[in-house]
Design an enzyme around this catalytic site. Structure first.
Site, short mmCIF file in Angstrom:
data_model
loop_
_atom_site.label_atom_id
_atom_site.label_comp_id
_atom_site.label_asym_id
_atom_site.label_seq_id
_atom_site.Cartn_x
_atom_site.Cartn_y
_atom_site.Cartn_z
N CYS A 148 0.82 -1.20 0.00
CA CYS A 148 0.00 0.00 0.00
C CYS A 148 0.86 1.27 0.00
O CYS A 148 1.55 1.54 -0.97
CB CYS A 148 -0.96 -0.04 1.19
SG CYS A 148 -2.30 1.14 1.08
N HIS A 200 -3.36 -5.56 0.97
CA HIS A 200 -2.71 -5.82 2.26
C HIS A 200 -2.71 -7.30 2.62
O HIS A 200 -3.56 -7.73 3.40
CB HIS A 200 -3.45 -5.07 3.36
CG HIS A 200 -3.26 -3.59 3.35
ND1 HIS A 200 -2.14 -2.98 3.85
CD2 HIS A 200 -4.03 -2.60 2.87
CE1 HIS A 200 -2.23 -1.67 3.70
NE2 HIS A 200 -3.37 -1.41 3.11
N GLU A 252 -0.76 -8.64 4.62
CA GLU A 252 -0.44 -8.72 6.06
C GLU A 252 -1.69 -8.55 6.92
O GLU A 252 -1.64 -8.79 8.12
CB GLU A 252 0.64 -7.67 6.41
CG GLU A 252 0.16 -6.25 6.64
CD GLU A 252 -0.20 -5.49 5.37
OE1 GLU A 252 -0.31 -6.10 4.30
OE2 GLU A 252 -0.39 -4.25 5.47
#
Lengths: 84, 240
Positions: free
Chosen positions: B86, B203, B205
């Site tokens: 991002c 994302h 993560e």
């Protein structure tokens, strides 16, 4: 002779062909408000730089900061105006 | 695998990355403060999501000149593995480690939701745990994720297989409707020619456990771990 008190104004805009969704939205709003003659709006931004320098390389240094930081050369172009 | 997660003022994905590595992957991880130049012996650097330096000027524009980024750029140029999620992707394009730019979403709105991405290239340090055309469910959270590059440069990226992920629908179809931000050809993530720097707007993560909606993002971390252990193996073998 001191050359402090100089100014430069830098205008940064998106290059031709790069989508400007803000400009498009503003143009649509204008059209809805009845201002249909404004068929395109492109946005940009400007920076005023106060300069304290006696250097003869100041034009070059202004161009450096434009290319390194103020504009992203991938998507933006810039124009510098010197103000006395 | 030893991971360094950079914290800029305004980062908000640093703890997500940290938690994914520490609590889900069970690998050592450290925060790297933006004013430091020390990468703490990391063999993967993560540039996290967020709004580094408030996204003033342009997203990523100020962050690229921080002391830590000088070290990250040197690390990347010597072959070290770097991922930008991002805002991290925006930093990577601003500092020239990845080509192109991320501009305002075509719909002008900030988009925060789960979307799907298709694995275009599964033969990278960051995707080797995937199969080509796998569909991953991962979240996005950005207002400026619209990937832009000149036509010729996009073609070069595609011809050289440097597009790693594309936005797609749940079936893996790359459609206009599944493109959340107007990115050229639905590009969601790219890798550099050398294969050691990847940037992506989604994302992974934030998709590491089923209880938070998806664990598809783990594939990225598992891929890096496999790539690094393979590297160490090769290096050791080379020494012997």
């Amino acid at each position: 002779m001191s050359k402090s008190g100089q100014k430069a104004v830098v205008y940064v805009r998106l290059k031709e062909g790069v989508l400007d969704p803000q400009g498009l939205t503003i143009q649509k709003a204008l059209s809805q408000m009845g201002y249909k003659e404004f068929t395109s709006v492109r946005t940009g931004r400007f920076f005023e730089l106060d300069i304290n320098s006696n250097g003869s390389d100041i034009d070059q240094r202004i161009n450096e900061v434009c290319a390194k930081l103020l504009a992203n050369p991938v998507i933006e172009s810039y124009r510098v105006e010197r103000v006395k | 695998m030893k991971v360094g997660v950079v914290t800029f003022p305004g980062s908000n994905g640093d703890y997500d990355s940290f938690a994914a590595v520490k609590h889900v992957m069970h690998e050592p991880v450290e925060f790297l403060w933006h004013k430091s130049a020390d990468l703490a012996g990391s063999d993967l650097i993560i540039l996290p999501g967020g709004f580094a330096y408030g996204d003033y000027l342009r997203a990523g524009a100020i962050a690229r000149f921080s002391p830590i980024m000088e070290s990250v750029i040197r690390f990347a140029k010597s072959g070290g593995l770097v991922i930008g999620f991002c805002n991290g992707f925006q930093v990577l394009t601003e500092c020239g480690l990845l080509p192109g730019a991320l501009v305002r979403n075509s719909g002008l709105r900030f988009r925060g939701e789960f979307i799907h991405i298709k694995v275009e290239n599964a033969d990278t340090n960051f995707t080797n745990a995937c199969h080509p055309n796998d569909v991953l469910k991962v979240p996005i959270a950005h207002g400026e994720g619209n990937y832009y590059n000149f036509n010729g440069d996009v073609k070069k990226l595609e011809d050289d297989n440097l597009v790693v992920f594309r936005y797609c629908d749940v079936e893996g179809r790359v459609t206009k409707e599944s493109n959340p931000n107007g990115s050229i050809n639905n590009i969601a993530g790219i890798i550099n020619r050398e294969g050691n720097v990847m940037g992506m707007m989604p994302h992974p993560e934030r998709a590491v456990e089923k209880i938070i909606g998806s664990d598809d993002g783990l594939k990225v971390f598992e891929s890096v771990r496999a790539a690094l252990s393979n590297r160490i193996h090769q290096t050791t073998a080379g020494r012997i």
